[in-house]
Scaffold this active site. Sequence first.
Site: not given
Ligand SMILES: *Cc1c(COP(=O)(O)O)cnc(C)c1O
Length: 346
Positions: A249, A39
């Site tokens: 800045y 994701k």
């Molecule tokens: C993002 C996510 C993961 C991965 O988690 P990490 O802590 O990055 O390993 C796994 N399962 C779900 C449902 C997630 O939303």
Amino acid sequence: MIDLPPPSLRLDFDSAALADNWRTLDRMSGAASAGAAVKADAYGIGVARAVPALSAAGARDFYVAHWSEVPALAALVPPEQVAVLHGPMTGADCAFARVCGVRPVLNSLDQAARWKAGGGGPCDLMVDTGINRLGVPMDALGDPVLAGLEIDTLMSHLASADEDSALNDRQLARFAQACAAIPARRRSLANSAGIALGADFAFDVTRPGLALYGGVPRAEFAGAIRQVVHPKAAIMQVRRIAGGEGVGYNATFIAPSAMRVGVVSLGYADGFLRARGPNHALMHEGARLPLLGKVSMDMVVVDLAASPSLGEGDWVDVPFDLPAEADRSGLSQYELLTTLGMRLRA
Ligand SMILES: *Cc1c(COP(=O)(O)O)cnc(C)c1O
């Protein structure tokens, strides 16, 4: 069209390190196989880079959050390897899932009813065992709407896997109850940190994200996980400034004496947030180039005293050892990755 000229900012990507991290997590998952959370554009490093490497290493389960993330991923792996964590919030989401051939993760009785009403098909089901975010509550597992679903993966998500919390065992016990109540082809509980909690947490598929990309959510991973991306930026201009002159800045840095400084093509738009300004440094062959003044959108200014030979066009390293940079900046390892800007992505 003429080719783009060379960039002044780049993200060196170590696909062997990514593949090694996946294999390490797959091995640590024991009898379960490791999938991959990709994701948010593979946590900011770019799906187009990350997914082919993960797929070649052996990953067969890919997780995105949004429906908008499906097309880029489905161009790289078979759609039956893709699950969408946010689930179907509308009938249009259901239709899209069915046409693309990806699985929705059903997160509520409403989503289950919506999926069935649209004709059903293979899906995943998220059960809430204590994170109180998405997922069907434990006391709703007997609801008739859940009967007759074609569940590929029954899953839940750990809230505190990065800590030695009593919540981990409570969630494990509740997930075991859910597994007894809901028939599914496979079961999945552990994220990256959850993989280190032991074989009991692994079930059939694990869902690492952070640790694939070089994050170290628990001490058990230290030394086993390799850094995957290395941002580098070019010096655009070298300047000599007089003592008493301000930099950037609001002139928050005032030169105590004459200095040779470099203006570097890296800014907060690239994910180098202002939290990484004062007391931080860019690096060149082990030499520290301290940041001077505020981080701007597209540039930072560094002190070149430690590397007098550096000049315009030379590349400097942006420190990206995730645990170290998280400690130093107050940002989480997740934030350091997912805020990498568009100019660094594949
Ligand atoms: C993002 C996510 C993961 C991965 O988690 P990490 O802590 O990055 O390993 C796994 N399962 C779900 C449902 C997630 O939303």
